[in-house]
Scaffold this active site. Structure first.
Site, PDB file in Angstrom:
ATOM      1  N   GLY A  48       0.874  -1.170   0.000  1.00 57.08           N
ATOM      2  CA  GLY A  48       0.000   0.000   0.000  1.00 57.08           C
ATOM      3  C   GLY A  48       0.903   1.210   0.000  1.00 57.08           C
ATOM      4  N   GLU A  49       0.627   2.137   0.879  1.00 60.65           N
ATOM      5  CA  GLU A  49       1.476   3.327   0.995  1.00 60.65           C
ATOM      6  C   GLU A  49       2.012   3.350   2.425  1.00 60.65           C
ATOM      7  OE1 GLU A  49       2.254   5.058  -1.690  1.00 60.65           O
ATOM      8  OE2 GLU A  49       3.623   6.217  -0.439  1.00 60.65           O
ATOM      9  N   CYS A  80       6.148  -5.305   0.360  1.00 61.98           N
ATOM     10  CA  CYS A  80       6.325  -3.997  -0.270  1.00 61.98           C
ATOM     11  C   CYS A  80       6.235  -2.856   0.761  1.00 61.98           C
ATOM     12  CB  CYS A  80       5.350  -3.848  -1.429  1.00 61.98           C
ATOM     13  SG  CYS A  80       5.865  -2.599  -2.604  1.00 61.98           S
ATOM     14  N   ARG A 107      13.011   3.385  -0.852  1.00 62.08           N
ATOM     15  CA  ARG A 107      11.614   3.435  -1.309  1.00 62.08           C
ATOM     16  C   ARG A 107      11.526   3.798  -2.780  1.00 62.08           C
ATOM     17  NH1 ARG A 107       7.857   7.449   1.568  1.00 62.08           N
ATOM     18  NH2 ARG A 107       6.303   6.327   0.355  1.00 62.08           N
ATOM     19  N   ILE A 133       5.445  -3.321  -7.736  1.00 64.90           N
ATOM     20  CA  ILE A 133       4.665  -2.094  -7.953  1.00 64.90           C
ATOM     21  C   ILE A 133       5.278  -0.972  -7.124  1.00 64.90           C
ATOM     22  CG2 ILE A 133       2.381  -1.014  -7.776  1.00 64.90           C
ATOM     23  CD1 ILE A 133       1.224  -3.914  -7.768  1.00 64.90           C
ATOM     24  N   ARG A 134       5.891  -0.032  -7.768  1.00 65.16           N
ATOM     25  CA  ARG A 134       6.583   1.084  -7.074  1.00 65.16           C
ATOM     26  C   ARG A 134       7.322   0.547  -5.847  1.00 65.16           C
ATOM     27  NH1 ARG A 134       3.366   5.036  -5.049  1.00 65.16           N
ATOM     28  NH2 ARG A 134       5.124   6.461  -5.161  1.00 65.16           N
ATOM     29  N   HIS A 170       4.899  -8.595  -4.785  1.00 61.18           N
ATOM     30  CA  HIS A 170       3.549  -8.906  -4.278  1.00 61.18           C
ATOM     31  C   HIS A 170       3.112 -10.314  -4.682  1.00 61.18           C
ATOM     32  CE1 HIS A 170       2.016  -4.801  -3.156  1.00 61.18           C
ATOM     33  NE2 HIS A 170       3.004  -4.419  -3.957  1.00 61.18           N
ATOM     34  N   GLU A 172       0.852 -12.064  -3.479  1.00 56.82           N
ATOM     35  CA  GLU A 172      -0.614 -12.212  -3.340  1.00 56.82           C
ATOM     36  C   GLU A 172      -1.341 -11.821  -4.625  1.00 56.82           C
ATOM     37  OE1 GLU A 172       1.150  -9.776  -2.269  1.00 56.82           O
ATOM     38  OE2 GLU A 172       0.042  -7.884  -2.338  1.00 56.82           O
TER      39      GLU A 172
HETATM   40  N1  GLN Z   1       5.667   2.932  -2.904  1.00 57.08           N
HETATM   41  C1  GLN Z   1       5.001   2.457  -1.747  1.00 57.08           C
HETATM   42  C2  GLN Z   1       5.612   3.034  -0.474  1.00 57.08           C
HETATM   43  O1  GLN Z   1       6.578   3.680  -0.525  1.00 57.08           O
HETATM   44  C3  GLN Z   1       5.030   0.933  -1.704  1.00 57.08           C
HETATM   45  C4  GLN Z   1       4.289   0.384  -2.876  1.00 57.08           C
HETATM   46  C5  GLN Z   1       3.619  -0.939  -2.632  1.00 57.08           C
HETATM   47  O2  GLN Z   1       3.386  -1.366  -1.494  1.00 57.08           O
HETATM   48  N2  GLN Z   1       3.269  -1.580  -3.709  1.00 57.08           N
HETATM   49  O3  GLN Z   1       5.127   2.823   0.583  1.00 57.08           O
END
Ligand code: GLN
Length: 203
Positions: A48-49, A80, A107, A133-134, A170, A172
């Site tokens: 997530g974030e 992540c 990050r 993903i990022r 990820h 999942e």
């Molecule tokens: N970019 C997000 C962060 O810095 C992590 C991305 C993710 O969990 N897919 O928290």
């Protein structure tokens, strides 16, 4: 039968529950403070974030009890953003969060083209699908007890430290259940260790 709590403040928590379902493992969502006190064999911190999840943990008073559970040996798996929340230090951020896993992470560091990509690569000796993903990666390992479980394009993307597992990708979101099975195995080891301690106390 194990029960795993999935932190459900923000991010991709439903997919983890679906994965656990497929493996026949009970799960529940940890949304409010009282949920963190429910009996569980392990906990997943989803992607997530990380800044949002970290802030919400503090706001609802869950930060300290969660950290204490991890410090006391509860098996935890961070995906992540979950990996960023567990990292002892973050290269490109002045904040740290739970800081229970002795690695530095970077990050939003790991990506081809748009920052998200898919590949097949080795995790703990088996080639599995990996969706990034990022994603962060592990830029530095800060303890000899950290076991490196995946390296993609020269960057460490999965590791274990005692009761803690982290992946930058990820699992999942893909079909392969290997990473979750690996985590369940950690839970199994942990429960065996607890029951042998109890046995020693009793004899
Ligand atoms: N970019 C997000 C962060 O810095 C992590 C991305 C993710 O969990 N897919 O928290």
């Amino acid at each position: 039968m194990y029960t795993v709590g999935v932190l459900a403040l923000q991010g991709a928590f439903i997919e983890h529950r679906q994965m656990l379902d497929r493996l026949g493992v009970d799960s529940f969502e940890i949304r409010e403070l009282k949920d963190i006190h429910r009996p569980m064999d392990g906990i997943i911190i989803p992607g997530g974030e990380s800044t949002v999840i970290g802030r919400l943990l503090k706001t609802i008073g869950m930060f300290e009890p969660l950290k204490e559970l991890i410090d006391n040996g509860l098996p935890v798996y961070g995906t992540c953003a979950g990996m960023i929340l567990l990292a002892q230090s973050i290269d490109n951020d002045s904040r740290t969060h739970l800081a229970t896993f002795p690695v530095s992470v970077k990050r939003n560091a790991y990506g081809r083209q748009l920052g998200s990509f898919y590949t097949d690569d080795n995790f703990a000796g088996k080639v599995i699908p990996m969706t990034y993903i990022r994603a962060p990666y592990i830029s530095e390992v800060l303890s000899d007890d950290v076991e490196i479980l995946a390296v993609t394009d020269g960057n460490i993307t999965a590791a274990r430290y005692n009761n803690q597992l982290i992946t930058a990708f990820h699992p999942e979101l893909d079909d392969d259940t290997s990473v979750h099975e690996y985590f369940l195995n950690m839970i199994h080891e942990h429960n065996l260790a607890i029951s042998s301690q109890t046995y020693e106390k009793c004899v």
